[in-house]
Design an enzyme around this catalytic site. Structure first.
Site, PDB file in Angstrom:
ATOM      1  N   SER A 212       6.209   1.723  -6.841  1.00  0.00           N
ATOM      2  CA  SER A 212       6.045   2.889  -7.710  1.00  0.00           C
ATOM      3  C   SER A 212       4.610   3.417  -7.665  1.00  0.00           C
ATOM      4  CB  SER A 212       6.396   2.477  -9.134  1.00  0.00           C
ATOM      5  OG  SER A 212       6.248   3.567  -9.994  1.00  0.00           O
TER       6      SER A 212
ATOM      7  N   ASN B 217      -7.285   3.167  -8.311  1.00  0.00           N
ATOM      8  CA  ASN B 217      -6.762   4.438  -8.792  1.00  0.00           C
ATOM      9  C   ASN B 217      -6.710   4.433 -10.305  1.00  0.00           C
ATOM     10  OD1 ASN B 217      -3.846   4.747 -10.040  1.00  0.00           O
ATOM     11  ND2 ASN B 217      -3.823   2.937  -8.696  1.00  0.00           N
TER      12      ASN B 217
ATOM     13  N   LEU C 167      -0.539   7.688 -14.841  1.00  0.00           N
ATOM     14  CA  LEU C 167       0.906   7.907 -15.003  1.00  0.00           C
ATOM     15  C   LEU C 167       1.288   9.384 -15.062  1.00  0.00           C
ATOM     16  CD1 LEU C 167       1.631   5.058 -17.561  1.00  0.00           C
ATOM     17  CD2 LEU C 167       2.361   5.131 -15.169  1.00  0.00           C
TER      18      LEU C 167
ATOM     19  N   CYS D  19       0.987  -0.669 -19.615  1.00  0.00           N
ATOM     20  CA  CYS D  19       0.489   0.480 -20.384  1.00  0.00           C
ATOM     21  C   CYS D  19      -0.054   0.046 -21.748  1.00  0.00           C
ATOM     22  CB  CYS D  19       1.608   1.481 -20.644  1.00  0.00           C
ATOM     23  SG  CYS D  19       2.721   1.655 -19.288  1.00  0.00           S
TER      24      CYS D  19
ATOM     25  N   LYS E 257       7.855  -5.422 -14.987  1.00  0.00           N
ATOM     26  CA  LYS E 257       6.721  -5.419 -14.050  1.00  0.00           C
ATOM     27  C   LYS E 257       5.455  -5.835 -14.783  1.00  0.00           C
ATOM     28  CE  LYS E 257       4.234  -2.672 -10.620  1.00  0.00           C
ATOM     29  NZ  LYS E 257       4.249  -1.460  -9.780  1.00  0.00           N
TER      30      LYS E 257
ATOM     31  N   ILE F 278       2.688  -8.152  -8.554  1.00  0.00           N
ATOM     32  CA  ILE F 278       1.798  -7.813  -9.652  1.00  0.00           C
ATOM     33  C   ILE F 278       1.501  -6.304  -9.675  1.00  0.00           C
ATOM     34  CG2 ILE F 278       0.605 -10.033  -9.703  1.00  0.00           C
ATOM     35  CD1 ILE F 278      -1.694  -8.803  -8.089  1.00  0.00           C
ATOM     36  N   ASN F 279       1.170  -5.799 -10.853  1.00  0.00           N
ATOM     37  CA  ASN F 279       0.597  -4.462 -10.955  1.00  0.00           C
ATOM     38  C   ASN F 279      -0.860  -4.563 -10.451  1.00  0.00           C
ATOM     39  OD1 ASN F 279       0.056  -1.775 -11.757  1.00  0.00           O
ATOM     40  ND2 ASN F 279       1.558  -1.972 -13.395  1.00  0.00           N
ATOM     41  N   THR F 280      -1.607  -3.490 -10.554  1.00  0.00           N
ATOM     42  CA  THR F 280      -2.977  -3.500 -10.020  1.00  0.00           C
ATOM     43  C   THR F 280      -3.922  -4.337 -10.882  1.00  0.00           C
ATOM     44  OG1 THR F 280      -3.412  -1.483 -11.246  1.00  0.00           O
ATOM     45  CG2 THR F 280      -2.786  -1.239  -8.931  1.00  0.00           C
TER      46      THR F 280
ATOM     47  N   GLY G  68      -0.844  -5.848  -2.118  1.00  0.00           N
ATOM     48  CA  GLY G  68      -1.549  -5.978  -0.848  1.00  0.00           C
ATOM     49  C   GLY G  68      -0.682  -6.189   0.377  1.00  0.00           C
TER      50      GLY G  68
END
Lengths: 305, 242
Positions: free
Chosen positions: A21, A69, A73, A131, A166, A192-194, A245
């Protein structure tokens, strides 16, 4: 003939490769370049209850082997996604799609997921809990097992589709969050998310990104992602989608050995728009090289024996 | 947009830190002046977006200023070396929208795309006047190239060491019916305020992908949010929100 098929909550994927995403929009920019039906599926742009413009620019900074980044959203809101993006997507993507959902309150998540639950094209819900929670001083849902469980339960109550939570890697104990989601009824875990990061411009002596901090992604984060997937796989019984990655067929298999049933590819799509197509095309070669007949057999392989 | 491997034709300095590079390969993805290419460089994660100066047959020309790791690597490259390029990015200037007498205004490294635009405008039978702004005489490039097209060319320098002293806004002629501009944000804003006619302005923003996927370069316009990389970099004067 090698077998790349995997099964994600009862839905068979031709291969485990899923664009992540936020790096693939709603698919159309890539569908203009190649037939994206070669993908396992894709996780569309994080969608919220209301339309969002996102953060001010600059939103992007480069790093060694990665990028940061702070898009914030940006998306047209769930109603516009259902009215415009999904019908458009139907023309070029003929597989179940993964709907990525974000929210700023438990009610937001439930509302957006309930809307997307009605959509036949949606195969899975992937719920981004990185979030900030507006009702809790902006602390991320994903850093608190209780808040993560609350979102999971609220979403599960409004949908029959498989729900993948997530997770944010910016926590002390990823396992406790994953377990809380599992206990609250999650069908799977995405991670993982960032990673939260920043860069400072030597010329201006100020942060590169207007939002100061942002999410670090790209090949540099693979070892961190791999470690977390490995830890979560050991702790939960539900399937794990691994990401962070990944940019090659070798990375995909490594992620599966750590415990991933399917693997998402993120930042690599932004550098090479054909990245996922190329990885899928390369999988049989790499499987043969390492004498792998069946990718499903690799899931969690690093844990056994 | 199309991905391709391009071969460097020549790579030469035009000033102390501005270089001109020609790339040999498929130019068919380029459909309008003002579009850009995105170049993959060894060891650097993100591609480098550079505007196309002009293109012809199997050759495209870019002009870039050496400002960081990416452009430093580029100026060290030589003929016959290969580059992985995404070509034909962005909307570019719509020549049909331009007037019978169009001003092309460029500031610094905003000058290069205006050269290809001037050529396209002339080919469409329009009269073109160029106003090109630089900081100082030693930084001027492409004055002769514009003049060789038969275009009235006004040069401005901030320090007055050549041409009209001041900014491009000090060099605007009295009569024209449309303008196209590319340059730093303060220049675009000054032109927007100074020029009475309608016009097209080309913007710059830090990009992730360059082809509309990451939403890294979004800006707000009067008609909603736009991505500089695909819905731009050229925006109409009437839609701009400063």
């Amino acid at each position: 003939m090698v077998d790349t098929k995997v099964t994600l909550s009862g839905i068979v994927l031709d291969n485990p490769v899923i664009p992540a995403s936020g790096t693939f929009g709603y698919g159309k920019e890539f569908a203009a370049l190649y037939d994206i039906n070669c993908l396992g599926t894709f996780s569309f742009k994080g969608t919220t209850r209301e339309a969002r413009f996102g953060n001010p620019t600059p939103r992007i900074a480069e790093c060694n082997a990665g990028m940061i980044n702070a898009v914030g959203l940006q998306n047209p809101g769930v109603e516009a996604v259902i009215a415009h993006e999904l019908p458009e997507m139907k023309k070029f993507f003929h597989k179940p799609v993964m709907a990525n959902v974000s929210g700023f309150s438990v009610e937001d998540y439930a509302y957006t997921c309930a809307m997307l639950d009605k959509e036949e094209q949606v195969g899975w819900l992937e719920v981004n809990i990185s979030c900030p929670n507006v009702h809790n001083g902006g602390m991320s849902f994903g850093v608190d097992p209780k808040a993560a469980a609350e979102v999971t339960a609220a979403v599960k109550a409004v949908t029959t589709k498989p729900v993948y939570m997530k997770l944010s890697p910016n926590v002390t104990d990823i396992v406790s969050i994953a377990k809380a989601c599992e206990e609250a009824g999650a069908d799977g875990i995405s991670l993982i998310n960032t990673l939260l990061g920043m860069r400072i411009d030597l010329r201006t002596k100020k942060p590169v990104i207007a939002n100061k901090m942002g999410g670090f992604s790209g090949s540099a984060i693979l070892p961190v992602a791999l470690r977390m997937v490995y830890q979560v796989y050991e702790a939960v019984k539900i399937p794990v989608i691994g990401m962070g990655g990944v940019s090659s067929a070798e990375d995909v298999i490594e992620m599966m050995l750590a415990g991933a049933t399917a693997v998402e590819v993120g930042a690599a799509n932004l550098v090479n728009p054909y990245a996922c197509r190329d990885i899928i095309a390369d999988l049989p070669r790499v499987m043969e090289k390492y004498r792998i007949n069946n990718l499903t057999d690799m899931i969690g392989g690093a844990h056994h024996g | 947009m199309k991905q391709g491997i391009y071969t460097i034709g020549h790579n030469r300095p035009l000033t102390a830190d501005v270089w001109e590079m020609t790339l040999l390969g498929d130019t068919s993805p380029i459909t309008a002046p003002g579009q850009f290419i995105n170049i993959k460089l060894e060891g650097l994660f993100l591609r480098r977006p550079i505007s196309v100066c002009h293109w012809d047959g199997e050759k495209l020309t870019i002009i870039y200023k050496v400002v960081g790791k990416g452009t430093e690597q580029m100026c060290a490259m030589g003929p016959r070396e290969k580059l992985d390029v995404l070509a034909g990015l962005g909307n570019g200037f719509d020549v049909q929208k331009c007037g019978d007498h169009t001003l092309v205004i460029g500031g610094g490294v905003g000058v290069p795309p205006m050269y290809g635009l001037a050529k396209a405008l002339l080919a469409a039978g329009k009269k073109v006047t160029a106003v090109l702004g630089f900081n100082t005489a030693s930084e001027i490039f492409y004055e002769n190239e514009f003049k060789a097209l038969g275009v009235d060319t006004v040069i401005t320098t901030v320090d007055g060491s050549y041409g009209v002293k001041g900014f491009v806004t000090h060099g605007l002629p009295e009569h024209y019916d449309y303008y196209c501009a590319c340059g730093p944000l303060p220049m675009l804003k000054a032109v927007y305020n100074a020029a009475p006619t309608s016009g097209l302005l080309s913007f710059e923003e830090r990009m992730g992908c360059g082809f509309g996927a990451c939403m890294g370069c979004s800006c707000e316009t009067k008609y909603g949010s736009k991505r500089i990389c695909v819905d731009g970099p050229v925006l109409e004067k009437e839609e701009i929100v400063w």
